[in-house]
Design a protein around this motif. Sequence first.
Motif, PDB file in Angstrom:
ATOM      1  N   ALA A 449      30.527  59.731  42.965  1.00  0.00           N
ATOM      2  CA  ALA A 449      31.768  60.186  43.598  1.00  0.00           C
ATOM      3  C   ALA A 449      32.345  59.100  44.495  1.00  0.00           C
ATOM      4  N   GLY A 450      31.475  58.428  45.250  1.00  0.00           N
ATOM      5  CA  GLY A 450      31.929  57.371  46.146  1.00  0.00           C
ATOM      6  C   GLY A 450      32.479  56.169  45.399  1.00  0.00           C
ATOM      7  N   PHE A 451      31.799  55.769  44.335  1.00  0.00           N
ATOM      8  CA  PHE A 451      32.240  54.604  43.570  1.00  0.00           C
ATOM      9  C   PHE A 451      33.586  54.853  42.904  1.00  0.00           C
ATOM     10  N   ILE A 452      33.740  56.026  42.291  1.00  0.00           N
ATOM     11  CA  ILE A 452      35.006  56.346  41.622  1.00  0.00           C
ATOM     12  C   ILE A 452      36.139  56.391  42.645  1.00  0.00           C
ATOM     13  N   ALA A 453      35.893  57.028  43.781  1.00  0.00           N
ATOM     14  CA  ALA A 453      36.923  57.122  44.820  1.00  0.00           C
ATOM     15  C   ALA A 453      37.301  55.746  45.354  1.00  0.00           C
ATOM     16  N   TYR A 454      36.312  54.867  45.524  1.00  0.00           N
ATOM     17  CA  TYR A 454      36.578  53.528  46.055  1.00  0.00           C
ATOM     18  C   TYR A 454      37.491  52.750  45.114  1.00  0.00           C
ATOM     19  N   ILE A 457      41.087  54.451  45.062  1.00  0.00           N
ATOM     20  CA  ILE A 457      41.902  54.268  46.272  1.00  0.00           C
ATOM     21  C   ILE A 457      42.354  52.822  46.409  1.00  0.00           C
ATOM     22  N   ARG A 458      41.466  51.880  46.119  1.00  0.00           N
ATOM     23  CA  ARG A 458      41.869  50.472  46.196  1.00  0.00           C
ATOM     24  C   ARG A 458      43.001  50.185  45.204  1.00  0.00           C
ATOM     25  N   ALA A 459      42.956  50.793  44.031  1.00  0.00           N
ATOM     26  CA  ALA A 459      44.028  50.605  43.046  1.00  0.00           C
ATOM     27  C   ALA A 459      45.333  51.199  43.563  1.00  0.00           C
ATOM     28  N   VAL A 460      45.254  52.399  44.166  1.00  0.00           N
ATOM     29  CA  VAL A 460      46.441  53.044  44.727  1.00  0.00           C
ATOM     30  C   VAL A 460      47.020  52.207  45.859  1.00  0.00           C
ATOM     31  N   GLN A 461      46.167  51.552  46.631  1.00  0.00           N
ATOM     32  CA  GLN A 461      46.623  50.719  47.745  1.00  0.00           C
ATOM     33  C   GLN A 461      47.197  49.381  47.288  1.00  0.00           C
ATOM     34  N   GLY A 462      47.089  49.111  45.991  1.00  0.00           N
ATOM     35  CA  GLY A 462      47.544  47.822  45.502  1.00  0.00           C
ATOM     36  C   GLY A 462      46.566  46.698  45.808  1.00  0.00           C
ATOM     37  N   ARG A 463      45.314  47.060  46.019  1.00  0.00           N
ATOM     38  CA  ARG A 463      44.291  46.064  46.371  1.00  0.00           C
ATOM     39  C   ARG A 463      43.185  46.027  45.311  1.00  0.00           C
ATOM     40  N   ALA A 464      43.571  46.259  44.063  1.00  0.00           N
ATOM     41  CA  ALA A 464      42.590  46.325  42.985  1.00  0.00           C
ATOM     42  C   ALA A 464      41.830  45.010  42.811  1.00  0.00           C
ATOM     43  N   LYS A 465      42.478  43.888  43.166  1.00  0.00           N
ATOM     44  CA  LYS A 465      41.811  42.591  43.016  1.00  0.00           C
ATOM     45  C   LYS A 465      40.610  42.440  43.943  1.00  0.00           C
ATOM     46  N   GLU A 466      40.558  43.253  44.998  1.00  0.00           N
ATOM     47  CA  GLU A 466      39.438  43.180  45.935  1.00  0.00           C
ATOM     48  C   GLU A 466      38.181  43.858  45.391  1.00  0.00           C
TER      49      GLU A 466
END
Length: 493
Positions: A449-454, A457-466
């Motif tokens: 659950a934590g990994f999927i959410a992380y 959320i990073r993709a939604v924030q536009g920080r998928a490259k991180e």
Amino acid sequence: MENRTAPAGTTPPSNTTLGAVDRYFKITERGSNYSREIRGGLATFFAMSYIVVLNPLILSGADGSGQVLGLGRVAAATALVAGIMTILMGAWGKHPFAMATALGVNAFCAITVATNPELSWQSMMGLVLLAGVTMFVLVLTGFRTAVFNAVPASLKTAIVVGIGMFISLIGFVNSGFVRRLPDAAGTTVPVGLGHGGELTGWPTLVFIVGLLATIALMVRKVKGAILIGIVIATVLANILEAVFKIGPSFNADGTPNPEGWSLVVPQLQGWSLPDLSLIGNVDVFGAFGQLGVTAAALLAFVILLSVFFDAMGTIVGLSNEAGTVDKDGNIPNVDRVLMVDALGAVAGGGSGISSNQVFVESGAGIGEGARTGLASIVTGVLFLLAMFLTPLINLVPFEAVAPALVTVGFLMISQVTRIDWNDVGIAIPAFLTFVMMPFTYSIANGIGAGFIAYVFIRAVQGRAKEVHPLMWVVAAAFVLFFGIGVIENALQV
């Protein structure tokens, strides 16, 4: 990261005083000593010895063909494999991690066999063995270690906190302090305090006395507080059983006894030689012929993912609690630890008793000060002796070791302050990680659950490259893991 291995006010002896064993296990280097390692090994064994009794109860029923594994055979093999794998973990992995049959995986295997008449127990164990071999290959290729390193620090901390909450819940439930409500199916409240909202029964009193004694000893900084607490509760339990004949939580006719012991009735039982006839009784590829390739492959995938991440979470949590994680977040000898853990699945499947993995109850020994593999060797030797001394194991009920789990849970949960709560991209996944573990009774579910959410959320924030590429791979695997029921229904398997 805070170094919690060396106690304040102690001066390590000079190198000239270090023996070969000390140097090999780095006992002094990790701020420990022989007495702490021995106490820790004893505490871990008492905290998890129940598996020798519980695993047979889970696995000894008949499979679809009518084959009955038998309590005695399962108990003997459970103790033997736990002893060998724990000694190997200590001697080669050099960490205070004990191993035994994984709870959750064993229940999954038992339920799967019981609900598939065409599937034999030997074939189910073949799938466990194949999952272990696959995991071993993943360790050799460096993939499993790379996943370890790809997890953000705050999520690793959340895993520690979640395991603390999880083992605390196990302690409360095992003691009868928290129970399922008798009519939970007709309410929105699944659990409650004691029986019908009241604390009743001598076993619950044993837990309360043990917990208060352990807390008092910890507050007074008494060496061996957790182990002493177990001994106090065990002595009280045996006195109460001898006087009041309390009995188990379920009578011989199957009727409930809500004021009975949750599993182990503290008393001496008859002795017999261990029966190891289950060892090697496995059909590696039988499930593919009995269920079909697709269904067998899906079952093997579920086992692999569950074992992979249950163990990862436990190792991360215990290492942080022991203070053996370096300043860069790395665990010494992690490759060896993961390799032994993978071998545990192979050994468990090949012995017919389900996958063996690192036990979260190892935290009881770490709470006693264990920091090295020497403690695991002590625990492993005790498991080997348990094959011949099972009557002594039955002197220690769940209620006597439950206080140790609750107090260790407190120590692990205290690390929650290390999570960056100002970054919702890590705070929400961390929250889901540690609440899902106790709520679903699964470490792997919390991690998933934590990994999927992380990743989401990073993709939604536009920080998928991180996000580390391996986190994307693992998150996708967990999507498949959680959706396995839908996939099976769609494929009609």
